[in-house]
Design a protein around this motif. Structure first.
Motif, short mmCIF file in Angstrom:
data_model
loop_
_atom_site.label_atom_id
_atom_site.label_comp_id
_atom_site.label_asym_id
_atom_site.label_seq_id
_atom_site.Cartn_x
_atom_site.Cartn_y
_atom_site.Cartn_z
N LEU A 51 0.84 -1.05 0.25
CA LEU A 51 -0.06 -0.22 -0.22
C LEU A 51 1.13 1.26 -0.38
N VAL A 105 5.02 5.68 4.36
CA VAL A 105 5.08 5.73 3.22
C VAL A 105 6.36 7.39 2.61
N ALA A 120 10.54 15.28 10.42
CA ALA A 120 10.53 14.82 10.65
C ALA A 120 10.44 14.90 12.15
N GLY A 121 10.09 14.20 12.93
CA GLY A 121 9.57 14.88 14.12
C GLY A 121 10.65 14.84 15.74
N LYS A 139 14.52 10.27 14.06
CA LYS A 139 13.56 10.09 12.88
C LYS A 139 14.34 10.82 12.05
N GLY A 147 1.07 14.08 3.56
CA GLY A 147 0.92 13.36 4.00
C GLY A 147 0.01 13.58 5.97
N GLN A 157 -1.02 20.14 9.94
CA GLN A 157 -0.58 20.80 10.99
C GLN A 157 -0.22 21.28 9.83
N ASN A 202 -3.85 12.58 6.03
CA ASN A 202 -4.65 13.54 7.52
C ASN A 202 -3.81 13.28 9.61
N ALA A 203 -2.57 12.69 8.78
CA ALA A 203 -2.33 12.07 9.86
C ALA A 203 -2.73 12.84 11.42
N ARG A 238 -5.62 16.31 -4.06
CA ARG A 238 -6.24 15.55 -3.11
C ARG A 238 -6.41 14.13 -3.42
N LEU A 240 -4.98 6.40 -3.23
CA LEU A 240 -4.46 4.66 -3.98
C LEU A 240 -5.45 4.60 -4.87
N GLU A 259 -0.20 6.20 15.48
CA GLU A 259 -1.06 7.88 16.19
C GLU A 259 -0.67 8.57 17.39
N ARG A 308 2.56 8.84 17.07
CA ARG A 308 4.15 8.83 16.62
C ARG A 308 5.19 8.56 16.66
N THR A 325 6.24 5.29 15.81
CA THR A 325 6.40 4.48 14.98
C THR A 325 7.43 5.24 13.78
P1 NDP Z 1 3.60 6.67 9.04
O1 NDP Z 1 4.05 5.58 9.11
O2 NDP Z 1 3.69 8.22 8.12
O3 NDP Z 1 2.55 7.54 10.37
C1 NDP Z 1 2.17 8.89 10.09
C2 NDP Z 1 3.18 10.20 10.53
O4 NDP Z 1 2.94 11.52 10.32
C3 NDP Z 1 3.70 9.53 11.82
O5 NDP Z 1 4.64 9.16 12.25
C4 NDP Z 1 4.55 11.44 12.09
O6 NDP Z 1 5.92 11.49 11.60
C5 NDP Z 1 3.55 12.40 11.05
N1 NDP Z 1 2.67 13.05 11.75
C6 NDP Z 1 2.54 13.90 11.88
N2 NDP Z 1 1.48 15.06 13.02
C7 NDP Z 1 1.06 14.05 13.40
C8 NDP Z 1 0.07 13.73 14.03
N3 NDP Z 1 -0.57 14.89 14.48
N4 NDP Z 1 -0.41 12.03 14.47
C9 NDP Z 1 -0.29 11.80 14.16
N5 NDP Z 1 1.25 11.73 13.18
C10 NDP Z 1 1.78 12.57 12.63
O7 NDP Z 1 1.87 7.02 8.51
P2 NDP Z 1 1.58 6.01 7.12
O8 NDP Z 1 2.90 6.33 5.96
O9 NDP Z 1 0.76 4.52 6.65
O10 NDP Z 1 1.13 7.16 6.38
C11 NDP Z 1 0.83 8.57 5.99
C12 NDP Z 1 -0.12 9.35 5.66
O11 NDP Z 1 -0.26 9.02 4.33
C13 NDP Z 1 -1.17 8.78 6.44
O12 NDP Z 1 -1.97 10.48 6.53
C14 NDP Z 1 -2.05 8.28 5.43
O13 NDP Z 1 -3.24 8.65 5.61
C15 NDP Z 1 -1.60 9.13 3.85
N6 NDP Z 1 -1.70 7.77 3.06
C16 NDP Z 1 -2.04 8.55 2.07
C17 NDP Z 1 -2.79 7.11 1.40
C18 NDP Z 1 -3.18 7.72 -0.16
O14 NDP Z 1 -3.24 7.48 -1.69
N7 NDP Z 1 -4.10 9.15 -0.60
C19 NDP Z 1 -1.88 6.19 1.17
C20 NDP Z 1 -1.33 5.88 2.25
C21 NDP Z 1 -1.31 6.52 2.81
P3 NDP Z 1 6.91 12.50 12.33
O15 NDP Z 1 6.46 11.81 14.27
O16 NDP Z 1 8.10 12.55 12.09
O17 NDP Z 1 5.99 13.90 11.77
#
Ligand code: NDP
Length: 325
Positions: free
Chosen positions: A120, A150, A169-170, A174, A216, A220, A240-241, A263, A266, A313, A315, A317
């Motif tokens: 994915l 991603v 990165a946070g 990272k 992604g 913020q 929308n993380a 916007r 996949l 969620e 952050r 991982t």
């Molecule tokens: P990640 O492994 O990237 O995890 C999300 C990361 O976002 C966190 O580790 C964190 O990294 C960062 N982040 C920043 N602010 C926040 C917050 N307030 N809460 C949580 N995380 C935050 O997840 P994925 O790789 O699974 O997905 C990344 C993004 O891509 C998501 O938004 C997902 O929905 C999107 N996505 C979209 C797809 C599409 O086709 N449209 C397909 C797959 C994923 P840090 O601490 O470094 O900021």
């Protein structure tokens, strides 16, 4: 079999492990013993209700494993084959029913964990860099959450396409990971002096220097990211993380420099089997050939799906999180 389900939307506490009858494949379907299920942010949106799904809902979309039975009319797959998929609801389970048209063969030399980890998020990084905004040498891009699932793949594919890669990165750990994966410039969202990632990008590249922002993180980061684009640059808001992005006035795009805003999702870039075979084939082929490094940052037992969601969620991982049945 053991499977993970939600009966109501909410926080990770609504996730429950349940014993249910083994599923049976209908015509055109494969029954697969899941070797690893991928955890994705979309699973948390479906659990929380941000992306509505009928309830009760069996969580998980992605995985890889071994075919145990094929339904009527299936050609091209047989029991014992290793397959992977990105779009089969109910993948957080010991057994999954996968429509044969959504399954791809796992090539020799690629492990089941690696395949589950890259379907994915890898296909997402693929379409973002090859189709949504096709990167080329000379382009400058910004990848938010550059150490995420991603993010780490996006950084590598952007490099493969010849772009100059900025990433956020946070944490310092990272940032080091994003750097060692190939990002040229890695910056915090906000540093100790109060400067944000936009200030850091502008200090390196100058104002309005980016061709594309891959965002992604969402709420913020969106507005500041927009301000970094060159005239006619492209904002790709794909997740929308940190929460969904609010409404944008078309005039803001004009005033920002006749910007493009998209916007993407996949599923609109994998609309048929040739699309799936091409994108997944590229990604799995790069993994097999050692051109794409898949970082599995966490592997938890299936029963700990709620912890996996809390970590993602929260952050906490990096790279991919897998569930092991
Ligand atoms: P990640 O492994 O990237 O995890 C999300 C990361 O976002 C966190 O580790 C964190 O990294 C960062 N982040 C920043 N602010 C926040 C917050 N307030 N809460 C949580 N995380 C935050 O997840 P994925 O790789 O699974 O997905 C990344 C993004 O891509 C998501 O938004 C997902 O929905 C999107 N996505 C979209 C797809 C599409 O086709 N449209 C397909 C797959 C994923 P840090 O601490 O470094 O900021």
């Amino acid at each position: 079999m053991f499977a993970i389900r939600v009966e109501q939307v909410g926080g990770p506490e609504v996730i429950e492990g349940v014993e249910v009858p083994d599923p049976e494949p209908s015509a055109g379907e494969l029954l697969v013993r899941v070797g690893a299920a991928g955890v994705n942010f979309i699973d948390t949106y479906q659990r929380s209700g941000l992306y509505p799904v009928p309830l009760p809902h069996h969580l998980g979309l992605e995985g890889a494993g071994t075919v145990v039975e094929v339904g009527e009319g299936v050609t091209g797959f047989a029991p014992g084959d290793r397959v992977a998929w990105a779009d089969a609801p109910g993948s957080y389970a010991e057994l999954a029913v996968v429509p044969a048209e959504r399954a791809v063969p796992v090539p020799d030399g690629v492990g089941v964990d690696e395949a589950a980890a890259v379907m994915l998020q890898g296909m997402t990084a693929h379409y973002l860099t090859h189709d949504t905004f096709p990167l080329a040498p000379g382009h400058r891009c910004l990848v938010h959450a550059g150490a995420g699932g991603v993010g780490l793949l996006l950084v590598q594919l952007a490099r493969m396409r010849g772009a100059e890669v900025f990433a956020t990165a946070g944490t310092e750990e990272k940032r080091e990971l994003a750097r060692s994966t190939g990002a040229h410039h890695v910056v915090p969202y906000l540093d100790s002096s109060g400067s944000d990632f936009g200030d850091a990008v502008e200090a390196i590249a100058g104002p309005h220097a980016l061709d594309v922002v891959y965002d992604g993180v969402g709420q913020q980061t969106f507005t500041r990211g927009l301000s970094l684009l060159r005239p006619r640059g492209t904002m790709v808001t794909f997740g929308n993380a940190s929460g969904p992005v609010e409404a944008v006035s078309p005039l803001a795009l004009s005033q920002g420099g006749s910007l493009y805003l998209t916007r993407p999702t996949l599923w609109h870039y994998v609309t048929d089997r040739p699309d799936l075979l091409r994108r997944a084939g590229d990604v799995l082929g790069w993994v097999r050939d050692g051109r794409l490094d898949v970082r599995i940052g966490g592997r938890l037992p299936l029963a700990e799906a709620a912890s996996a969601h809390r970590l993602l969620e929260g952050r906490r991982t990096t790279g991919k999180v897998l569930l092991a049945p």
